[in-house]
Design a protein around this motif. Structure first.
Motif, PDB file in Angstrom:
ATOM      1  N   ILE A 124      45.298  44.599  38.656  1.00 51.71           N
ATOM      2  CA  ILE A 124      45.404  43.162  38.401  1.00 51.71           C
ATOM      3  C   ILE A 124      44.101  42.472  38.764  1.00 51.71           C
ATOM      4  O   ILE A 124      43.572  41.647  38.009  1.00 51.71           O
ATOM      5  CB  ILE A 124      46.586  42.582  39.191  1.00 51.71           C
ATOM      6  CG1 ILE A 124      47.882  43.201  38.708  1.00 51.71           C
ATOM      7  CG2 ILE A 124      46.629  41.076  39.088  1.00 51.71           C
ATOM      8  CD1 ILE A 124      49.098  42.743  39.442  1.00 51.71           C
ATOM      9  N   LEU A 125      43.574  42.851  39.931  1.00 52.76           N
ATOM     10  CA  LEU A 125      42.315  42.248  40.377  1.00 52.76           C
ATOM     11  C   LEU A 125      41.214  42.495  39.351  1.00 52.76           C
ATOM     12  O   LEU A 125      40.455  41.579  39.006  1.00 52.76           O
ATOM     13  CB  LEU A 125      41.943  42.868  41.721  1.00 52.76           C
ATOM     14  CG  LEU A 125      40.772  42.247  42.457  1.00 52.76           C
ATOM     15  CD1 LEU A 125      41.081  40.816  42.809  1.00 52.76           C
ATOM     16  CD2 LEU A 125      40.455  43.040  43.694  1.00 52.76           C
ATOM     17  N   PHE A 155      45.034  31.598  37.931  1.00 50.69           N
ATOM     18  CA  PHE A 155      44.475  32.937  37.799  1.00 50.69           C
ATOM     19  C   PHE A 155      44.133  33.524  39.168  1.00 50.69           C
ATOM     20  O   PHE A 155      44.437  34.673  39.449  1.00 50.69           O
ATOM     21  CB  PHE A 155      43.215  32.913  36.926  1.00 50.69           C
ATOM     22  CG  PHE A 155      43.512  33.021  35.470  1.00 50.69           C
ATOM     23  CD1 PHE A 155      43.962  34.209  34.943  1.00 50.69           C
ATOM     24  CD2 PHE A 155      43.352  31.943  34.640  1.00 50.69           C
ATOM     25  CE1 PHE A 155      44.248  34.314  33.611  1.00 50.69           C
ATOM     26  CE2 PHE A 155      43.639  32.036  33.301  1.00 50.69           C
ATOM     27  CZ  PHE A 155      44.097  33.221  32.782  1.00 50.69           C
ATOM     28  N   LYS A 193      48.169  49.702  50.872  1.00 56.56           N
ATOM     29  CA  LYS A 193      47.362  50.924  50.783  1.00 56.56           C
ATOM     30  C   LYS A 193      46.863  51.352  52.149  1.00 56.56           C
ATOM     31  O   LYS A 193      46.696  52.537  52.419  1.00 56.56           O
ATOM     32  CB  LYS A 193      46.181  50.690  49.846  1.00 56.56           C
ATOM     33  CG  LYS A 193      46.533  50.881  48.400  1.00 56.56           C
ATOM     34  CD  LYS A 193      45.275  50.944  47.574  1.00 56.56           C
ATOM     35  CE  LYS A 193      44.517  52.214  47.837  1.00 56.56           C
ATOM     36  NZ  LYS A 193      44.295  53.043  46.664  1.00 56.56           N
ATOM     37  N   ASP A 234      37.498  52.311  48.863  1.00 53.62           N
ATOM     38  CA  ASP A 234      38.559  51.366  48.558  1.00 53.62           C
ATOM     39  C   ASP A 234      39.111  50.735  49.823  1.00 53.62           C
ATOM     40  O   ASP A 234      39.404  49.554  49.872  1.00 53.62           O
ATOM     41  CB  ASP A 234      39.675  52.079  47.791  1.00 53.62           C
ATOM     42  CG  ASP A 234      40.147  51.246  46.639  1.00 53.62           C
ATOM     43  OD1 ASP A 234      39.427  50.290  46.305  1.00 53.62           O
ATOM     44  OD2 ASP A 234      41.195  51.552  46.075  1.00 53.62           O
ATOM     45  N   PHE A 267      38.030  38.660  33.385  1.00 54.99           N
ATOM     46  CA  PHE A 267      38.159  37.423  32.623  1.00 54.99           C
ATOM     47  C   PHE A 267      37.405  36.280  33.307  1.00 54.99           C
ATOM     48  O   PHE A 267      36.801  35.439  32.635  1.00 54.99           O
ATOM     49  CB  PHE A 267      39.646  37.085  32.483  1.00 54.99           C
ATOM     50  CG  PHE A 267      39.918  35.722  31.961  1.00 54.99           C
ATOM     51  CD1 PHE A 267      39.641  35.401  30.656  1.00 54.99           C
ATOM     52  CD2 PHE A 267      40.456  34.752  32.778  1.00 54.99           C
ATOM     53  CE1 PHE A 267      39.887  34.141  30.168  1.00 54.99           C
ATOM     54  CE2 PHE A 267      40.706  33.494  32.298  1.00 54.99           C
ATOM     55  CZ  PHE A 267      40.416  33.191  30.991  1.00 54.99           C
ATOM     56  N   ASN A 280      48.368  44.290  48.243  1.00 51.70           N
ATOM     57  CA  ASN A 280      48.080  45.644  47.775  1.00 51.70           C
ATOM     58  C   ASN A 280      47.212  46.385  48.781  1.00 51.70           C
ATOM     59  O   ASN A 280      47.476  47.547  49.126  1.00 51.70           O
ATOM     60  CB  ASN A 280      47.371  45.530  46.414  1.00 51.70           C
ATOM     61  CG  ASN A 280      47.394  46.823  45.659  1.00 51.70           C
ATOM     62  OD1 ASN A 280      47.883  47.817  46.156  1.00 51.70           O
ATOM     63  ND2 ASN A 280      46.851  46.796  44.461  1.00 51.70           N
ATOM     64  N   THR A 296      46.323  36.430  42.018  1.00 54.14           N
ATOM     65  CA  THR A 296      45.516  37.646  42.077  1.00 54.14           C
ATOM     66  C   THR A 296      45.090  37.939  43.510  1.00 54.14           C
ATOM     67  O   THR A 296      45.149  39.083  43.970  1.00 54.14           O
ATOM     68  CB  THR A 296      44.270  37.490  41.196  1.00 54.14           C
ATOM     69  OG1 THR A 296      44.680  36.993  39.937  1.00 54.14           O
ATOM     70  CG2 THR A 296      43.568  38.794  41.018  1.00 54.14           C
ATOM     71  N   SER A 309      44.927  51.022  41.520  1.00 47.67           N
ATOM     72  CA  SER A 309      45.670  50.240  42.496  1.00 47.67           C
ATOM     73  C   SER A 309      45.272  48.768  42.439  1.00 47.67           C
ATOM     74  O   SER A 309      46.048  47.901  42.788  1.00 47.67           O
ATOM     75  CB  SER A 309      45.423  50.800  43.888  1.00 47.67           C
ATOM     76  OG  SER A 309      44.039  50.784  44.146  1.00 47.67           O
ATOM     77  N   HIS A 310      44.062  48.498  42.016  1.00 45.51           N
ATOM     78  CA  HIS A 310      43.630  47.100  41.936  1.00 45.51           C
ATOM     79  C   HIS A 310      43.512  46.655  40.492  1.00 45.51           C
ATOM     80  O   HIS A 310      42.597  45.921  40.135  1.00 45.51           O
ATOM     81  CB  HIS A 310      42.308  46.909  42.664  1.00 45.51           C
ATOM     82  CG  HIS A 310      42.449  46.991  44.137  1.00 45.51           C
ATOM     83  ND1 HIS A 310      43.284  46.159  44.834  1.00 45.51           N
ATOM     84  CD2 HIS A 310      41.896  47.806  45.052  1.00 45.51           C
ATOM     85  CE1 HIS A 310      43.221  46.455  46.122  1.00 45.51           C
ATOM     86  NE2 HIS A 310      42.394  47.460  46.279  1.00 45.51           N
ATOM     87  N   ASN A 356      48.033  39.167  45.454  1.00 49.00           N
ATOM     88  CA  ASN A 356      48.323  40.538  45.059  1.00 49.00           C
ATOM     89  C   ASN A 356      47.320  41.507  45.661  1.00 49.00           C
ATOM     90  O   ASN A 356      47.696  42.552  46.208  1.00 49.00           O
ATOM     91  CB  ASN A 356      48.311  40.639  43.527  1.00 49.00           C
ATOM     92  CG  ASN A 356      48.405  42.067  43.052  1.00 49.00           C
ATOM     93  OD1 ASN A 356      47.379  42.728  42.925  1.00 49.00           O
ATOM     94  ND2 ASN A 356      49.597  42.553  42.829  1.00 49.00           N
ATOM     95  N   ALA A 357      46.037  41.139  45.631  1.00 50.96           N
ATOM     96  CA  ALA A 357      45.005  42.038  46.154  1.00 50.96           C
ATOM     97  C   ALA A 357      45.194  42.228  47.654  1.00 50.96           C
ATOM     98  O   ALA A 357      45.076  43.352  48.170  1.00 50.96           O
ATOM     99  CB  ALA A 357      43.618  41.480  45.856  1.00 50.96           C
ATOM    100  N   ASP A 392      42.469  55.764  40.384  1.00 54.20           N
ATOM    101  CA  ASP A 392      43.807  55.194  40.474  1.00 54.20           C
ATOM    102  C   ASP A 392      43.680  53.686  40.340  1.00 54.20           C
ATOM    103  O   ASP A 392      42.762  53.072  40.886  1.00 54.20           O
ATOM    104  CB  ASP A 392      44.476  55.562  41.799  1.00 54.20           C
ATOM    105  CG  ASP A 392      43.830  54.892  42.973  1.00 54.20           C
ATOM    106  OD1 ASP A 392      44.457  54.052  43.599  1.00 54.20           O
ATOM    107  OD2 ASP A 392      42.645  55.193  43.239  1.00 54.20           O
ATOM    108  N   TRP A 427      37.933  47.426  51.695  1.00 57.53           N
ATOM    109  CA  TRP A 427      38.192  46.054  51.283  1.00 57.53           C
ATOM    110  C   TRP A 427      39.532  45.600  51.765  1.00 57.53           C
ATOM    111  O   TRP A 427      40.519  46.075  51.417  1.00 57.53           O
ATOM    112  CB  TRP A 427      38.106  45.937  49.757  1.00 57.53           C
ATOM    113  CG  TRP A 427      36.732  46.245  49.342  1.00 57.53           C
ATOM    114  CD1 TRP A 427      36.308  47.306  48.638  1.00 57.53           C
ATOM    115  CD2 TRP A 427      35.565  45.507  49.669  1.00 57.53           C
ATOM    116  NE1 TRP A 427      34.966  47.285  48.500  1.00 57.53           N
ATOM    117  CE2 TRP A 427      34.486  46.202  49.123  1.00 57.53           C
ATOM    118  CE3 TRP A 427      35.351  44.327  50.383  1.00 57.53           C
ATOM    119  CZ2 TRP A 427      33.188  45.757  49.261  1.00 57.53           C
ATOM    120  CZ3 TRP A 427      34.066  43.895  50.520  1.00 57.53           C
ATOM    121  CH2 TRP A 427      32.983  44.601  49.970  1.00 57.53           C
ATOM    122  N   VAL A 442      41.863  40.402  35.999  1.00 62.60           N
ATOM    123  CA  VAL A 442      41.637  38.963  36.146  1.00 62.60           C
ATOM    124  C   VAL A 442      40.163  38.675  36.377  1.00 62.60           C
ATOM    125  O   VAL A 442      39.605  37.726  35.813  1.00 62.60           O
ATOM    126  CB  VAL A 442      42.509  38.404  37.286  1.00 62.60           C
ATOM    127  CG1 VAL A 442      42.146  36.968  37.575  1.00 62.60           C
ATOM    128  CG2 VAL A 442      43.969  38.509  36.925  1.00 62.60           C
TER     129      VAL A 442
END
Lengths: 356, 133
Positions: A208-209, B88, B103, A353, A215, B99, B92, A205-206, B95-96, A203, A356, A212
């Protein structure tokens, strides 16, 4: 003894020191290990800012890279092995004897600090004798704009060799204490096999993490090499570069899983690199000996120095020697750190998961 | 004939430092507001919002202000790099964190702010969260 201390610098120093004190008290009083690790990183960042205010840019850079960067990451990896909160094993009692010892030591240190020279004083031993000699001799002896690098890698190359060996020995000690990590040992089997879908990836869920960091992690690794090869011109050098590179690998492991990181950077490389790095440093010194100089006497790195062939701005034998030993440092430091991280993280059965 | 318009090079040069300082100060105000928000807001998500405003808007204004003061130089380029890195990493990271909290089952507080009541609810939710761990 006039110290030119602008009020703004004074205020910045007082504020930063006060913040360090507040963070220390917070760390002592907290019981959540996660918060303590984070505050430890904050403490290092504030100290780095403080060193910056004191014009010690190289120290500041090291503190930011080592204290805030890699220590925090290593602590996070180690924290996966244990519970999240520390509980006092017995109720806290008032112990007067340790308090008395601490107060006496503190008072002695404050008493001794009265005799220290004023910050920036021209008469301070650090500025008057050997430091002054380095500042005067570096442009003609070595020719690197960053005198710290010249002192570290050339004048004091022998000490830095010792430090690199100490880093290596520390890595060996970690391995002796906790092993290579269960999964690290099995890592060679993972390579080349089809990766079964990790539940981490099933899944997104991360998402975006992951995007990014995919990159940014290469940029962090490139920045490590910039810090390394630009070390003679700007703050930074082998130690910081090695740590930054190790952080790039660790971030990859934290976000994409240990398995992916071990495929990208096999533990065997890390183990071999730790030894090879120290060997590169030592060999640079031995090449100088073969060419007739002393150990780590870079003037002899291309053979005996030619009289009168001297360098306008750059003393190439010296710069080559410095870059050579810094390559050794960067490889040794990065690989020792990655090995230690693999050793910690490899002992966890599965990084889930929700960890974290 | 000298350029006497409002946008003459001399005027622009004088305005550069002035505008840069004003931007940096505005950014500092936003950062201070963000810090106050982290301390005062009732639950994790609102605090998160406040902290990320500090990171993005505050840092953007301060960095662009410093770039204006620095002019066309290597320093400004480095500041631009720092800004890009911030753009960047900081969203992020926010969001992390949000998120991860979602969760882990931390419910955001919805509805009207009623002072004391919502505070107690928040502590209960946090305690439930710790129990689950």
């Amino acid at each position: 003894m006039e110290a030119h201390f602008s009020p703004s610098v004074l205020i910045a120093n007082i504020v930063l020191m006060a913040m360090l004190g507040v963070i220390t008290i917070a760390i002592i009083r907290l019981r959540s290990l996660f918060a303590i690790v984070m505050l430890g990183g904050v403490y290092s960042l504030v100290s780095a800012a403080w060193f910056q205010a004191m014009d010690a840019v190289d120290v500041s850079f090291t503190e930011a890279a080592v204290g805030a960067g890699i220590s925090t990451t290593l602590f996070l990896a180690a924290m996966l092995l244990t519970v999240r909160t520390a509980k006092p094993s017995k109720p806290i009692k008032k112990r007067w004897a340790p308090l008395a010892v601490v107060l006496a030591t503190g008072a002695a240190l404050v008493y001794a600090s009265v005799d220290l020279p004023v910050f920036g004083s021209a008469e301070a031993p650090a500025n008057a004798h050997v430091g002054k000699a380095y500042i005067e001799a570096t442009p003609s002896d070595v020719g690197t704009p960053n005198i710290v690098t010249a002192v570290l890698a050339s004048y004091r190359g022998f000490d830095t060799f010792g430090e690199t060996v100490v880093v290596f020995a520390a890595g060996v000690a970690v391995i002796l204490l906790i092993g290579f990590g269960e999964r690290a040992r099995a890592a060679s089997d993972w390579r080349g096999k089809d990766e079964e879908q990790d539940e981490n990836f099933s899944d997104d869920s991360h998402l975006i993490l992951r995007v990014v960091s995919k990159f940014l992690i290469p940029l962090i690794a490139i920045f490590a090499f910039y810090v390394h090869f630009h070390g003679e011109y700007s703050p930074g050098g082998g130690f910081q570069a090695g740590v930054i590179f190790a952080v790039a690998v660790m971030l990859y492991a934290l976000i994409f899983g240990l398995k992916a990181a071990m495929t990208a950077f096999p533990p065997v490389w890390a183990r071999a690199g730790a030894a090879i790095g120290v060997a590169i440093y030592g060999m640079t010194g031995i090449i100088c000996m073969i060419n007739g100089g002393d150990f780590l006497d870079y003037d002899y790195i291309f053979g005996p120095p030619v009289e009168g062939a001297h360098h306008g701005h750059h003393n190439w034998p010296q710069i080559t020697g410095i870059i050579g030993v810094e390559v050794g440092v960067v490889v040794a430091v990065a690989c020792v750190m990655i090995t230690a991280f693999y050793a910690f993280a490899g002992r966890v059965p599965e990084i889930r998961d929700e960890d974290w | 004939m000298a350029d006497t318009s409002l946008f003459s090079p001399e005027n622009l040069e004088a305005a550069r430092v002035f505008v840069g300082s004003a931007l940096a100060l505005t950014g500092a105000v936003f950062s201070a507001a963000g810090s106050i928000g982290v301390l005062r807001f009732p639950d994790f998500y609102t605090r998160m919002h406040s902290a990320s405003v500090t990171d993005t808007l505050g840092a953007t204004l301060v960095l662009f202000g410093l770039m204006l003061i620095g002019g066309w130089s290597l320093v400004s380029f480095k500041l631009l790099c720092i800004w890009i890195f911030f753009m960047f990493t900081s969203p992020t990271a926010s969001n992390a964190a949000a998120n991860g909290a979602m969760k882990a089952g931390l419910e955001p507080f919805l509805g009207k702010w009623t002072g004391q009541k919502i505070k107690i609810e928040g502590q209960e939710a946090l305690r439930a969260q710790e129990d689950r761990e």
